[in-house]
Design an enzyme around this catalytic site. Structure first.
Site, PDB file in Angstrom:
ATOM      1  CE  LYS A  93      -2.751   3.272   1.833  1.00 38.09           C
ATOM      2  NZ  LYS A  93      -1.820   4.418   1.581  1.00 38.09           N
ATOM      3  N   GLY A 142       6.316   4.596   8.572  1.00 35.90           N
ATOM      4  CA  GLY A 142       5.473   5.785   8.622  1.00 35.90           C
ATOM      5  C   GLY A 142       5.551   6.424   9.992  1.00 35.90           C
ATOM      6  CB  SER A 143       3.316   8.819  11.623  1.00 41.93           C
ATOM      7  OG  SER A 143       2.106   8.102  11.573  1.00 41.93           O
ATOM      8  CB  THR A 144       5.694   7.382  16.279  1.00 44.92           C
ATOM      9  OG1 THR A 144       7.050   7.431  15.806  1.00 44.92           O
ATOM     10  CG2 THR A 144       5.671   6.658  17.612  1.00 44.92           C
ATOM     11  CG  ASP A 145       0.522   9.576  16.465  1.00 45.82           C
ATOM     12  OD1 ASP A 145       1.163   9.284  17.493  1.00 45.82           O
ATOM     13  OD2 ASP A 145       0.053  10.708  16.213  1.00 45.82           O
ATOM     14  N   GLY A 195       2.004   3.642  13.579  1.00 41.51           N
ATOM     15  CA  GLY A 195       2.787   2.452  13.923  1.00 41.51           C
ATOM     16  C   GLY A 195       2.321   1.827  15.226  1.00 41.51           C
ATOM     17  CD  GLU A 207      12.849   0.377   9.499  1.00 40.36           C
ATOM     18  OE1 GLU A 207      13.339   1.256  10.226  1.00 40.36           O
ATOM     19  OE2 GLU A 207      13.474  -0.621   9.111  1.00 40.36           O
ATOM     20  CB  CYS A 215      12.359   8.562   8.837  1.00 38.24           C
ATOM     21  SG  CYS A 215      13.393   7.492   7.838  1.00 38.24           S
ATOM     22  CD  GLU A 255       9.365  12.451  12.129  1.00 35.29           C
ATOM     23  OE1 GLU A 255       8.215  12.011  12.252  1.00 35.29           O
ATOM     24  OE2 GLU A 255      10.299  11.792  11.649  1.00 35.29           O
TER      25      GLU A 255
HETATM   26  P1  NAP Z   1       1.690   7.962   8.068  1.00 39.44           P
HETATM   27  O1  NAP Z   1       0.578   8.900   8.117  1.00 39.44           O
HETATM   28  O2  NAP Z   1       1.897   7.063   9.223  1.00 39.44           O
HETATM   29  O3  NAP Z   1       1.493   7.110   6.749  1.00 39.44           O
HETATM   30  C1  NAP Z   1       2.298   6.014   6.390  1.00 39.44           C
HETATM   31  C2  NAP Z   1       1.466   5.030   5.590  1.00 39.44           C
HETATM   32  O4  NAP Z   1       0.432   4.501   6.423  1.00 39.44           O
HETATM   33  C3  NAP Z   1       0.743   5.670   4.413  1.00 39.44           C
HETATM   34  O5  NAP Z   1       0.674   4.743   3.368  1.00 39.44           O
HETATM   35  C4  NAP Z   1      -0.620   5.945   4.990  1.00 39.44           C
HETATM   36  O6  NAP Z   1      -1.611   6.071   4.033  1.00 39.44           O
HETATM   37  C5  NAP Z   1      -0.833   4.718   5.832  1.00 39.44           C
HETATM   38  N1  NAP Z   1      -1.827   4.867   6.902  1.00 39.44           N
HETATM   39  C6  NAP Z   1      -2.366   6.007   7.406  1.00 39.44           C
HETATM   40  N2  NAP Z   1      -3.242   5.702   8.396  1.00 39.44           N
HETATM   41  C7  NAP Z   1      -3.255   4.355   8.512  1.00 39.44           C
HETATM   42  C8  NAP Z   1      -3.952   3.434   9.347  1.00 39.44           C
HETATM   43  N3  NAP Z   1      -4.806   3.840  10.289  1.00 39.44           N
HETATM   44  N4  NAP Z   1      -3.715   2.112   9.207  1.00 39.44           N
HETATM   45  C9  NAP Z   1      -2.844   1.666   8.283  1.00 39.44           C
HETATM   46  N5  NAP Z   1      -2.160   2.485   7.453  1.00 39.44           N
HETATM   47  C10 NAP Z   1      -2.353   3.816   7.567  1.00 39.44           C
HETATM   48  O7  NAP Z   1       3.069   8.680   7.833  1.00 39.44           O
HETATM   49  P2  NAP Z   1       3.397   9.701   6.670  1.00 39.44           P
HETATM   50  O8  NAP Z   1       2.932  11.045   7.063  1.00 39.44           O
HETATM   51  O9  NAP Z   1       2.927   9.158   5.382  1.00 39.44           O
HETATM   52  O10 NAP Z   1       4.994   9.610   6.666  1.00 39.44           O
HETATM   53  C11 NAP Z   1       5.771  10.386   7.494  1.00 39.44           C
HETATM   54  C12 NAP Z   1       6.258   9.581   8.680  1.00 39.44           C
HETATM   55  O11 NAP Z   1       6.938   8.419   8.252  1.00 39.44           O
HETATM   56  C13 NAP Z   1       7.233  10.329   9.517  1.00 39.44           C
HETATM   57  O12 NAP Z   1       6.904  10.215  10.871  1.00 39.44           O
HETATM   58  C14 NAP Z   1       8.559   9.640   9.233  1.00 39.44           C
HETATM   59  O13 NAP Z   1       9.513   9.742  10.228  1.00 39.44           O
HETATM   60  C15 NAP Z   1       8.144   8.256   8.977  1.00 39.44           C
HETATM   61  N6  NAP Z   1       9.110   7.546   8.152  1.00 39.44           N
HETATM   62  C16 NAP Z   1       9.940   6.649   8.752  1.00 39.44           C
HETATM   63  C17 NAP Z   1      10.877   5.958   8.001  1.00 39.44           C
HETATM   64  C18 NAP Z   1      11.792   4.960   8.650  1.00 39.44           C
HETATM   65  O14 NAP Z   1      12.438   4.236   7.931  1.00 39.44           O
HETATM   66  N7  NAP Z   1      11.859   4.890   9.946  1.00 39.44           N
HETATM   67  C19 NAP Z   1      10.970   6.180   6.628  1.00 39.44           C
HETATM   68  C20 NAP Z   1      10.110   7.109   6.050  1.00 39.44           C
HETATM   69  C21 NAP Z   1       9.184   7.782   6.829  1.00 39.44           C
HETATM   70  P3  NAP Z   1      -1.951   7.563   3.467  1.00 39.44           P
HETATM   71  O15 NAP Z   1      -0.731   8.079   2.834  1.00 39.44           O
HETATM   72  O16 NAP Z   1      -2.988   7.297   2.473  1.00 39.44           O
HETATM   73  O17 NAP Z   1      -2.412   8.356   4.634  1.00 39.44           O
END
Ligand code: NAP
Ligand code: MG
Length: 494
Positions: free
Chosen positions: A199, A251-254, A256, A273, A307, A405
């Site tokens: 996804k 993705g985000s910690t929330d 996750g 991650e 990230c 962040e």
């Molecule tokens: P995000 O809101 O957590 O989204 C990540 C993915 O999860 C997206 O595909 C998102 O879909 C999906 N998603 C959203 N809500 C969900 C739910 N309730 N259940 C399952 N999946 C869901 O994070 P983001 O804003 O896209 O990315 C930024 C974050 O990613 C930052 O906190 C960053 O630090 C972290 N990140 C970490 C790494 C690492 O390797 N540690 C690498 C890259 C990014 P949608 O896009 O459609 O909302």
């Protein structure tokens, strides 16, 4: 003796105008044209479907619509999971050397189509073409090559155990490195004999769909990889599906944390991650010019959408004035603007939502009493989401800009006196993804790196990646590793 008049300057930084002129060279836009279909279906069981619900993905640098992609419903997710389940036994039973051939073919086709993929990555996500072309795409291909190499050698990776693939893997990725995150997830999963439902993020679905075209081109068996585009609800439907055997999330910690609960309730494995607030530590014996370049690559390239960005700068007191003065000059010369221009250093912020969030933090930082500086001399484009490289001085550890962040080109500068203070300040965060250490003394590098609670510590460099090197976090930055030998472990049952 002749005297020279000082250069005219209307800003508080006397070099600003000189630099603006010196660096004002002609635009060098990417000239290759790529085709983007007006609508894209989901990629399920080797075919593109065409469900009725769609949403737009835009180019954040122009705010223009690029295409409409499908919003996968729970039913669509169900079909994708069923396809992955059906494909699993045959794929898992294939000799490793045969799976390797598919992975090698994917890697080679990515190289052949890399210019097109880089342009599309830049258009859909906003990152500068020199980043997508020179960093992302080579690493994407490298990742497939690397895990192709492991596919027939797994018994050497797990020498004293019998092992089997985990099964059907739900993989959810963010928008900052769309293709790279897809590669980090798909390549080790396939090498170990798993099947996948991926996804992509809502704002950057297009390159994952091109990857699906490559899977078709190289003849990957139907159902081995399925790609479901959509929003958070699609991700939630996938993660909560009763017939998946593993969740891999970046993705985000929330989000996750929510997925960790889902996995715990179903007793299935999960790797996370997540976010970061990484410290970049500069000691007074560091090579300062290199360290300033390191700061730029740690937080300003890719608009700080990294990230593991070094978003907290810790400088030893004796050199803080020199570091800030040199950083100010360096930031004047960064080119912010059209991501498709080969000269651009800082591209567009990925979405309006992220742009608003960053601007909110600029206000929060100023309200908290920190001093904001944006020395950049560029004229920003009139349309699109652009943010000048920013740093705050006068930052306290308790400030929100030092704790939360921001995920943008915004640096919080703080100081320290002793190595112990650097380590304690560096570790004073709920996250633990990465850190940087700058010093000319090897012993200090080992001493500091050993005490920093971060998954990756870069020494006299920053943001370097390699497929053979594991990546992942401590604490609220998640668990599990991607890349290297360690990256195979989440995809096998021992
Ligand atoms: P995000 O809101 O957590 O989204 C990540 C993915 O999860 C997206 O595909 C998102 O879909 C999906 N998603 C959203 N809500 C969900 C739910 N309730 N259940 C399952 N999946 C869901 O994070 P983001 O804003 O896209 O990315 C930024 C974050 O990613 C930052 O906190 C960053 O630090 C972290 N990140 C970490 C790494 C690492 O390797 N540690 C690498 C890259 C990014 P949608 O896009 O459609 O909302
Ligand atoms: Mg987009």
């Amino acid at each position: 003796m002749t005297t020279h008049a000082a250069p005219a300057s209307t800003t508080s930084h006397p070099h600003a105008l000189d630099f603006a002129r010196a660096w004002d060279y002609s635009p060098a836009p990417e000239t290759a044209k790529i085709t983007i279909a007006p609508r894209y279906g989901l990629f399920i069981n080797g075919q593109f479907t065409n469900p009725p619900n769609t949403f737009e993905t835009i180019n954040p640098a122009t705010e223009e619509t690029l295409s409409e992609v499908s919003l996968a419903s729970a039913k669509d997710v169900d079909r994708a999971v069923a396809a992955a389940r059906a494909a699993f036994p045959k794929w898992a039973a294939l000799p490793g050397v045969e799976r390797a051939k598919y992975l090698f073919r994917i890697a080679r086709r990515i190289q052949e189509r890399s210019r097109e993929l880089a342009i599309l990555e830049t258009m859909d996500g906003g990152k500068p073409i020199k980043e997508s072309r020179d960093v992302d795409l080579p690493l994407v291909a490298q990742h497939f090559f690397y895990y192709a190499g492991w596919a027939d050698k797994l018994r050497y990776a797990f020498p004293s155990s019998s092992f089997a693939p985990v099964g059907v893997c739900a993989q959810i990725i963010p928008w900052n490195f769309p293709l790279m995150m897809a590669a980090w997830k798909i390549a080790p999963a396939l090498a170990c004999g798993n099947t996948v439902i991926l996804k992509p993020a809502e704002t950057t679905p297009l390159t994952a769909l091109r990857l699906a075209e490559i899977f078709q081109e190289i003849g990957l068996p139907p159902g081995v990889v399925n790609i479901v585009t959509g929003d958070g609800s699609t991700g939630a439907a996938l993660a909560n599906h009763k017939d998946i055997d593993k969740i891999a999330f970046t993705g985000s910690t929330d989000v996750g944390k929510r997925l960790a609960k889902v996995a715990a309730q179903r007793a299935i494995p999960i790797t996370l991650e997540l976010g970061g607030k990484s410290a970049n530590i500069i000691f007074d014996d560091a090579p300062i010019d290199q360290a300033v370049e390191g700061i730029v690559s740690a937080i300003y390239f890719n608009q700080g959408h990294v990230c593991c960005a070094g978003s907290r700068l810790l400088v030893q007191e004796g050199v803080v004035d020199e570091v800030i003065a040199k950083l100010r000059i360096r930031l004047q010369s960064l080119r912010v603007g059209d991501p498709l221009d080969k000269n651009t250093d800082v591209g567009a912020i990925n979405s309006k939502m992220q742009f608003d969030k960053i601007n909110e933090y600029l206000k929060i930082g100023a309200d908290e009493g920190a001093t904001l500086e944006q020395p950049n001399a560029c004229t920003l484009p009139k349309k699109g989401f652009f943010c000048r490289p920013t740093f705050f001085t006068g930052v306290q550890q308790s400030h929100r800009i030092a704790r939360e962040e921001i995920f943008g080109p915004v640096l919080a500068v703080m100081t320290f006196r002793t190595p112990d203070e650097a380590i304690s300040k560096g570790n004073n965060t709920p996250y633990g993804l990465s850190a940087g250490v700058w010093t000319s003394k090897g012993s200090k590098i080992f001493e500091t790196a050993g005490k920093l609670k971060a998954g990756v510590v870069w020494c006299n460099t920053f943001n370097q990646f390699d497929a053979s090197s594991p990546f992942g976090g401590y604490k609220e930055s998640g668990f599990g590793r991607e890349g290297g030998l360690h990256g195979l472990r989440p995809y096998v049952r021992l």
